[in-house]
Every structure is written in C-alpha cells, then in structure tokens.
Design an enzyme around this catalytic site. Structure first.
Site, PDB file in Angstrom:
ATOM      1  CB  CYS A  80      11.854 -14.906 -24.688  1.00  0.00           C
ATOM      2  SG  CYS A  80      10.680 -14.702 -26.026  1.00  0.00           S
ATOM      3  CG  HIS A 136       1.231 -20.305 -29.175  1.00  0.00           C
ATOM      4  ND1 HIS A 136       0.218 -20.330 -30.103  1.00  0.00           N
ATOM      5  CD2 HIS A 136       2.373 -20.262 -29.885  1.00  0.00           C
ATOM      6  CE1 HIS A 136       0.732 -20.322 -31.304  1.00  0.00           C
ATOM      7  NE2 HIS A 136       2.037 -20.268 -31.207  1.00  0.00           N
ATOM      8  CB  CYS A 153      11.087 -11.288 -32.025  1.00  0.00           C
ATOM      9  SG  CYS A 153      12.640 -11.423 -31.136  1.00  0.00           S
ATOM     10  CG  HIS A 157       6.725 -21.889 -35.948  1.00  0.00           C
ATOM     11  ND1 HIS A 157       6.930 -20.531 -35.908  1.00  0.00           N
ATOM     12  CD2 HIS A 157       6.510 -22.274 -34.676  1.00  0.00           C
ATOM     13  CE1 HIS A 157       6.850 -20.122 -34.649  1.00  0.00           C
ATOM     14  NE2 HIS A 157       6.603 -21.167 -33.882  1.00  0.00           N
ATOM     15  CD  GLU A 200      11.161 -17.634 -36.091  1.00  0.00           C
ATOM     16  OE1 GLU A 200      10.859 -17.871 -34.912  1.00  0.00           O
ATOM     17  OE2 GLU A 200      12.320 -17.781 -36.544  1.00  0.00           O
ATOM     18  CB  CYS A 222      16.708 -16.600 -30.453  1.00  0.00           C
ATOM     19  SG  CYS A 222      16.309 -15.967 -28.831  1.00  0.00           S
ATOM     20  CG  ASN A 246       8.056 -22.111 -25.746  1.00  0.00           C
ATOM     21  OD1 ASN A 246       8.347 -22.031 -24.558  1.00  0.00           O
ATOM     22  ND2 ASN A 246       7.154 -21.320 -26.309  1.00  0.00           N
ATOM     23  CB  SER A 291       3.704 -17.790 -24.672  1.00  0.00           C
ATOM     24  OG  SER A 291       3.644 -19.192 -24.619  1.00  0.00           O
TER      25      SER A 291
HETATM   26 FE1  F3S Z   1      11.779 -14.856 -27.997  1.00  0.00          FE
HETATM   27 FE2  F3S Z   1      12.528 -13.456 -30.053  1.00  0.00          FE
HETATM   28 FE3  F3S Z   1      14.048 -15.365 -29.134  1.00  0.00          FE
HETATM   29  S1  F3S Z   1      10.466 -14.080 -29.608  1.00  0.00           S
HETATM   30  S2  F3S Z   1      12.631 -16.857 -28.320  1.00  0.00           S
HETATM   31  S3  F3S Z   1      13.554 -13.491 -28.089  1.00  0.00           S
HETATM   32  S4  F3S Z   1      13.602 -14.929 -31.244  1.00  0.00           S
END
Ligand code: F3S
Length: 289
Positions: free
Chosen positions: A12, A41, A95, A123, A125, A189, A219, A261
């Site tokens: 992403c 990961h 991010c 997690h 985050e 997101c 994910n 990832s």
């Molecule tokens: Fe990726 Fe940032 Fe969305 S790491 S999944 S663009 S919150």
C-alpha cells in the site's frame, strides 16, 4: 492457464513509502541504521534490508548514537523521547494516515473526550495511538460491553486504520445507547478494504487462488480467509519456491493477490514460475495425446 493478478496486490502507499525511506536511509548513512521492529511483516524484504545494513531492534534502548527508522505503524511519544535521549537521529516512516489518527487522539484528549479506539490493542499501530490518547482510553473491536463504560460521557471514537467499517459501526451503535455525546473521526484507510473486495471478486471467478505474503502478516492471512470463503483451492505462500505444480492439474484460471507487505518482485517471481508450470503442463498434455 489464465492468470489474473489483483490490481491492488502488494504494497500500500504507506508501506511503499516506509520501504523506500529505509533503503534511502541505508544509502545515506551506510551503518548504524536500525528499524524499531521489522519494517514490514515480510521476511524477504527484512533480509534484503539487513544486507544493506539496516537491522531490526526490539527496543529503542538497544541503540545509541545511530539512526532509527520508525516503521509505518508509528510509535508512542515516549518511545520518540527515548530514541532522542539516546542520541539517535530519527527517520520517521510512520504512514501519514496513522499520523492523522495519532493527531486526532491528541485532539480528542485535549477536548476532554472519553476516547474509544476501534482496534486490536496488541497491534503496534494501536499501541502507538494509545500513546497519544493518554490514560483511560478504551480499546475495543466490537464495542461489546462499552455502553456501560460510557454512560453520560462525551465520547470520541477513532479507529485503527485497517479496521472494517462494520466494526466501527458496531462501536458507534453501542456508544449511542448511553453516551451523552458521540464524536466520530473516521481514520479507516480504504487500501485494506479495496484489496479485500478485489480479492473476493477474483476468487469467485477462478479455480485456484494464490495469496502471497508473510505468514506472520495479519492482513495477508485475512486475505486468504476471505478467498477461502469463495473457493477451496486457496494457497497462502511467501515465495515462488513453495508452488507445487500438482496444485494446477485441471485448473484453467488462477488468481493472485498479495498482502500490503508483499513487494512486486516476489509477485513477479510467482508469475514467472506459473508461466513455467503452465508450459510444462501443456507439454504433458501434448505427450498424452
Ligand atoms: Fe497502508 Fe497506511 Fe493504509 S500503511 S494500509 S496506507 S494506513
């Protein structure tokens, strides 16, 4: 054999940015470069970075007078303080969408809201956002039991960036039962949901699905589970070498998707390997005739 590759397979925006920053930092500094935890990961990418001199450490206390890269999940203000205290330079690859969630957490705290984070408290985050939300924050994925906790309070809701909107709605519903005021700042997101919907659509349309990504990537595992709901032949693999040509007997259409990832080069290797499998099977077919 037809191969269909998901348009949004792989990195992403946030992960792409973090990886680029890590490789650029390796080039700029050459040595004493570290990431706090693995940058993503994906063991293959982590190994490549290690070859460039970027190593993962578990704690900020393990590094002094070096360069520390913050990964896309972000870290708490306390961790930033510790890194600085040890004389390190920080390269911030958090991010921007996670940063927004951290900013909202600070804002809601300053405005006196009871903060609820929709997410998984283990997690990294979410741990980073908790650091900005301060004490007394509630973390929940389903909202179960929270209506009692927020009775007559003014509640501010934010969410882990990769949470589903279904979970966010459940938490909002529960809060509305008893809270005096509910403020929602949407921090989901859509990169994750877009990838999942696309994988599901492809899985409905193929005979076999390859889901590519680290086995420790939540994910990617979720993507495989979504595809499994649509068909039996779903294989979660990390690298092309794991492909077994026996899987493809009688298969006409193969779908490929990959977690956030998974780098493009791993997907390309898999497509290449499938080409070889295809060629071999066609030759076998000719021989049988
Ligand atoms: Fe990726 Fe940032 Fe969305 S790491 S999944 S663009 S919150």
């Amino acid at each position: 054999m037809e191969i269909i590759i998901a348009k949004n397979a792989g990195f992403c925006f946030g992960v792409k940015r973090a990886i680029k920053l890590a490789f650029d930092t390796a080039k700029d500094y050459g040595k004493d470069v570290y990431t706090l935890g693995p940058i993503i990961h994906n063991p293959q990418v982590v190994k490549k970075l290690a070859e460039e001199g970027v190593n993962a450490v578990e704690s900020s206390n393990e590094v002094s007078n070096g360069v520390v890269i913050l990964r896309s999940h972000g870290v708490t203000p306390k961790v930033i303080e510790d890194i600085n205290k040890n004389g390190n330079r920080i390269i911030d690859a958090t991010c921007p969408f996670v940063k927004k969630a951290q900013r909202y957490a600070t804002q809601l705290k300053d405005e006196g809201y009871q903060i609820i984070i929709v997410g998984d408290e283990k997690h990294p985050e979410v741990k980073s956002i908790i650091g900005y939300a301060g004490e007394g924050v509630i973390v929940t994925e389903t909202g179960e039991g929270i209506s009692e906790l927020v009775r007559n309070k003014k509640v501010g809701i934010i969410s882990q960036t990769t949470q589903s909107s279904a979970n966010l709605l459940k938490v909002i519903d529960e809060s509305l039962k008893s809270a005096r005021e509910v403020k929602i700042l949407n921090t989901i997101c859509d990169a994750t949901s877009i990838r999942q919907e696309e994988a599901q659509e492809i899985a409905r349309d193929v005979d076999l699905m390859l889901v590519v990504g680290g086995r420790n990537s939540a994910n990617t595992t979720r993507l495989a589970a979504i595809c499994k709901e649509e068909l039996d032949k779903v294989y979660h693999i990390e690298v092309a070498d794991e492909i077994n040509e026996e899987w493809f007997r009688g298969v006409n259409r193969v779908g490929i998707t990959a977690g956030a990832s998974t780098p493009d080069w791993i997907i390309e290797e898999i497509v290449h390997k499938l080409g070889a499998v295809n060629e071999k099977m066609e030759q076998n077919t000719i021989r049988r005739c």
